[in-house]
Design a protein around this motif. Structure first.
Motif, short mmCIF file in Angstrom:
data_model
loop_
_atom_site.label_atom_id
_atom_site.label_comp_id
_atom_site.label_asym_id
_atom_site.label_seq_id
_atom_site.Cartn_x
_atom_site.Cartn_y
_atom_site.Cartn_z
N LEU A 69 0.82 -1.21 0.00
CA LEU A 69 0.00 0.00 0.00
C LEU A 69 0.86 1.27 0.00
CD1 LEU A 69 -3.04 -0.68 2.37
CD2 LEU A 69 -3.08 -0.13 -0.06
N GLY A 70 2.14 1.10 -0.33
CA GLY A 70 3.02 2.26 -0.37
C GLY A 70 3.79 2.37 -1.67
N HIS A 71 3.33 1.69 -2.70
CA HIS A 71 4.08 1.63 -3.95
C HIS A 71 4.13 2.99 -4.64
CE1 HIS A 71 6.19 -0.86 -6.77
NE2 HIS A 71 5.43 -0.49 -7.78
N ALA A 72 3.17 3.85 -4.38
CA ALA A 72 3.15 5.18 -5.02
C ALA A 72 4.33 6.04 -4.58
CB ALA A 72 1.84 5.89 -4.71
N ALA A 73 4.96 5.70 -3.45
CA ALA A 73 6.09 6.51 -2.99
C ALA A 73 7.18 6.57 -4.04
CB ALA A 73 6.64 5.93 -1.68
N GLN A 244 5.22 14.36 -18.64
CA GLN A 244 4.04 14.67 -19.44
C GLN A 244 3.20 15.79 -18.84
OE1 GLN A 244 0.55 12.35 -19.35
NE2 GLN A 244 0.18 12.47 -21.53
N THR A 245 2.95 15.70 -17.53
CA THR A 245 2.06 16.69 -16.91
C THR A 245 2.77 17.99 -16.59
OG1 THR A 245 2.55 15.82 -14.68
CG2 THR A 245 0.68 14.84 -15.89
N GLY A 246 4.11 17.94 -16.41
CA GLY A 246 4.85 19.15 -16.07
C GLY A 246 4.63 19.62 -14.64
N TYR A 247 4.18 18.71 -13.78
CA TYR A 247 3.87 19.12 -12.41
C TYR A 247 3.92 17.91 -11.49
CZ TYR A 247 1.12 20.82 -8.42
OH TYR A 247 0.69 21.15 -7.17
N VAL A 248 4.48 18.08 -10.30
CA VAL A 248 4.48 17.01 -9.29
C VAL A 248 4.06 17.61 -7.95
CG1 VAL A 248 6.23 15.57 -10.39
CG2 VAL A 248 6.95 17.38 -8.84
N ASN A 249 3.37 16.82 -7.16
CA ASN A 249 3.02 17.23 -5.80
C ASN A 249 2.98 16.00 -4.91
OD1 ASN A 249 0.66 15.93 -6.42
ND2 ASN A 249 -0.67 17.69 -6.15
N PRO A 250 2.90 16.17 -3.59
CA PRO A 250 2.95 15.01 -2.70
C PRO A 250 1.85 13.98 -2.91
CG PRO A 250 3.38 17.03 -1.48
CD PRO A 250 2.93 17.44 -2.85
N GLU A 251 0.75 14.38 -3.56
CA GLU A 251 -0.34 13.43 -3.79
C GLU A 251 0.10 12.25 -4.63
OE1 GLU A 251 -3.29 13.46 -2.34
OE2 GLU A 251 -2.67 15.25 -1.24
N LEU A 252 1.16 12.43 -5.42
CA LEU A 252 1.67 11.33 -6.23
C LEU A 252 2.26 10.22 -5.37
CD1 LEU A 252 3.44 13.25 -9.15
CD2 LEU A 252 1.19 12.16 -9.17
N MET A 253 2.53 10.51 -4.11
CA MET A 253 3.08 9.51 -3.20
C MET A 253 2.04 8.99 -2.22
SD MET A 253 6.48 11.61 -2.14
CE MET A 253 7.54 12.38 -3.36
N GLY A 254 0.83 9.48 -2.32
CA GLY A 254 -0.18 9.19 -1.32
C GLY A 254 -0.79 7.81 -1.41
N PHE A 255 -1.53 7.49 -0.37
CA PHE A 255 -2.20 6.19 -0.26
C PHE A 255 -3.17 5.96 -1.42
CE2 PHE A 255 -6.35 4.49 1.04
CZ PHE A 255 -6.02 3.16 1.23
N HIS A 256 -3.84 7.03 -1.86
CA HIS A 256 -4.87 6.86 -2.89
C HIS A 256 -4.29 6.34 -4.20
CE1 HIS A 256 -6.98 9.59 -0.08
NE2 HIS A 256 -8.05 8.94 -0.49
#
Length: 334
Positions: A69-73, A244-256
Motif C-alpha cells: 500500500l506504499g508503492h506510489a512513494a 508529461q504533466t509538467g507538475y508534481v506534488n505530494p499526492e503522487l506519493m499518497g495512499f490513494h
C-alpha cells in the motif's frame, strides 16, 4: 512450482492476439484525424504510464504475493527527481536523467525493502503504507521540497545524444510513441523475467514460501530484489508522468494512488503483466466514463470493481480467456 509456472507464464492465443491488436491500435491511433486528437493522445499516454506503474506493482502483488500500500512513494519520488534535475531555463537530458531517477527510486526501495520484506501478511501491508506516508509528509511539510503545492517541470527531457536529437519529447505524438515503446519494453522484460530461474523462484515463494526456504532458497533476498526492481520500474512510470504533466506534488506519493494501482491490477488480473495493462486501460476508461455521467462517480466505480471481483475473480483478462475458451469449445463441438 509447476502450477505457479503454468498460471504465471502461459498466455492463451486469444489473449496474445488481443495484446497484439491493442499494440497495433495504439500505434495507429495518432494517425487518425480527429478534432480532439491532442486530448486523446495525452489521455492514452497517461494510461500507458499507469500501465507501466501497474506492471511494477504486479511484480510484487501478482508474482511474489506481496501486497504493497506504499508503492506510489517510488512513483512520486521519480517525478520529484525529474523536477529537481531539470534546470529552470533548459531541459535536462533524457539519457542520463531517466536512469538516475529509476536507480534513485530503486535505491529507496532497496533501503525501505530491507526492513519491510522481513514482515508478512497484514504487517507487510501496514509497514509499506507507513513508510510511504513518511515520504509523503517529508515532502508535504517541507517548503524546500515544494511543500503541499508541489513543483513545476517547465521542460520535457531533451533526447539529444552527442549533438544529435533523434526525437523531440515536447511533441505530444512523439511523447506518445516514446511511452508506447517503454510500455512494450517493460512488458517484454517482465515477461522474460517470469521464464528465468529468478521469476520461477518468486512464483514459488508466492505459492509456498516455507517450502521454498526448506529446499534452500533464500526468500528474503529474492523478495528484496523483487521489491527493489518494482520500485525502479515504478520510478520509470513516475518520471514519465512528471514529464508529461509538467507538475508534481505530494499526492503522487499518497495512499490513494497506491490503492489506485492495486485496483488496476485486480481489475485486469494478477500475475501475468498483461492483466495489469488491461486493468490500467479499463480502469481509467471506466473512471472517465463515470465522471462524465455524474458527480457521484465513485459510487459507480466502486460498484463496478465489486461486480468484477464477484463475477470475474481472475480479472477482465481471465473473463476474456473464459469467454473465448467457451466460444472455441462451441466451435469444435460436433
Amino acid at each position: 512450482m509447476s502450477v505457479a509456472k503454468a498460471q504465471l507464464e502461459i498466455l492463451p492465443r486469444s489473449i496474445q492476439v488481443l495484446l497484439a491488436a491493442g499494440a497495433i491500435a495504439l500505434a495507429a491511433f495518432p494517425l487518425i484525424p480527429l478534432e480532439s486528437a491532442g486530448f486523446y493522445i495525452q489521455l492514452l499516454s497517461q494510461m500507458m504510464i499507469l500501465a507501466i506503474f501497474a506492471m511494477s506493482l504486479d511484480l510484487l502483488q501478482g508474482v511474489t504475493g506481496l501486497v504493497s500500500l506504499g508503492h506510489a512513494a517510488y512513483f512520486g519520488l521519480a517525478g520529484y527527481a525529474l523536477a529537481f534535475l531539470t534546470p529552470a531555463d533548459v531541459p535536462v537530458n533524457l539519457w542520463w536523467s531517466l536512469p538516475v531517477a529509476a536507480l534513485g527510486t530503486g535505491l529507496a526501495a532497496l533501503v525501505i525493502g530491507f526492513f519491510v520484506v522481513r514482515t508478512h501478511g497484514i504487517y507487510f501491508i501496514m509497514v509499506t503504507m507507513a513508510f510511504a506516508q513518511m515520504v509523503f509528509y517529508l515532502f508535504f511539510d517541507n517548503a524546500d521540497l515544494g511543500g503541499s503545492d508541489g513543483l513545476y517541470v517547465y521542460f520535457r527531457p531533451d533526447a539529444t545524444l552527442f549533438g544529435w536529437q533523434p526525437f523531440d519529447l515536447e511533441n505530444k505524438t512523439t511523447f506518445f510513441y516514446f511511452t508506447l515503446v517503454l510500455l512494450i519494453a517493460v512488458y517484454a522484460f517482465l515477461r522474460r523475467l517470469l521464464f528465468s530461474p529468478f521469476g520461477r523462484a518468486l512464483s514459488g515463494i508466492r505459492v509456498n514460501e516455507h517450502r521454498m526456504r526448506a529446499v534452500g532458497y533464500g526468500s528474503f533476498g529474492y523478495k528484496l530484489t523483487a521489491f527493489t526492481l518494482a520500485g525502479a520500474l515504478a520510478g520509470v512510470a513516475g518520471y514519465l508522468w512528471a514529464a508529461q504533466t509538467g507538475y508534481v506534488n505530494p499526492e503522487l506519493m499518497g495512499f490513494h494512488l497506491s490503492a489506485h494501482a492495486i485496483m488496476m491490477v485486480i481489475l485486469g488480473g494478477m500475475g501475468n503483466f498483461a492483466g495489469a495493462i488491461v486493468g490500467a486501460f479499463a480502469f481509467e476508461w471506466v473512471m472517465h466514463f463515470f465522471k462524465d455521467l455524474t458527480k457521484h462517480w465513485q459510487l459507480l466505480m466502486g460498484s463496478f470493481i465489486v461486480l468484477v471481483v464477484l463475477f470475474a475473480p481472475r480479472g477482465l483478462l481471465g473473463l476474456i480467456e473464459r469467454l473465448t475458451g467457451k466460444s472455441q469449445a462451441g466451435k469444435e463441438a460436433p
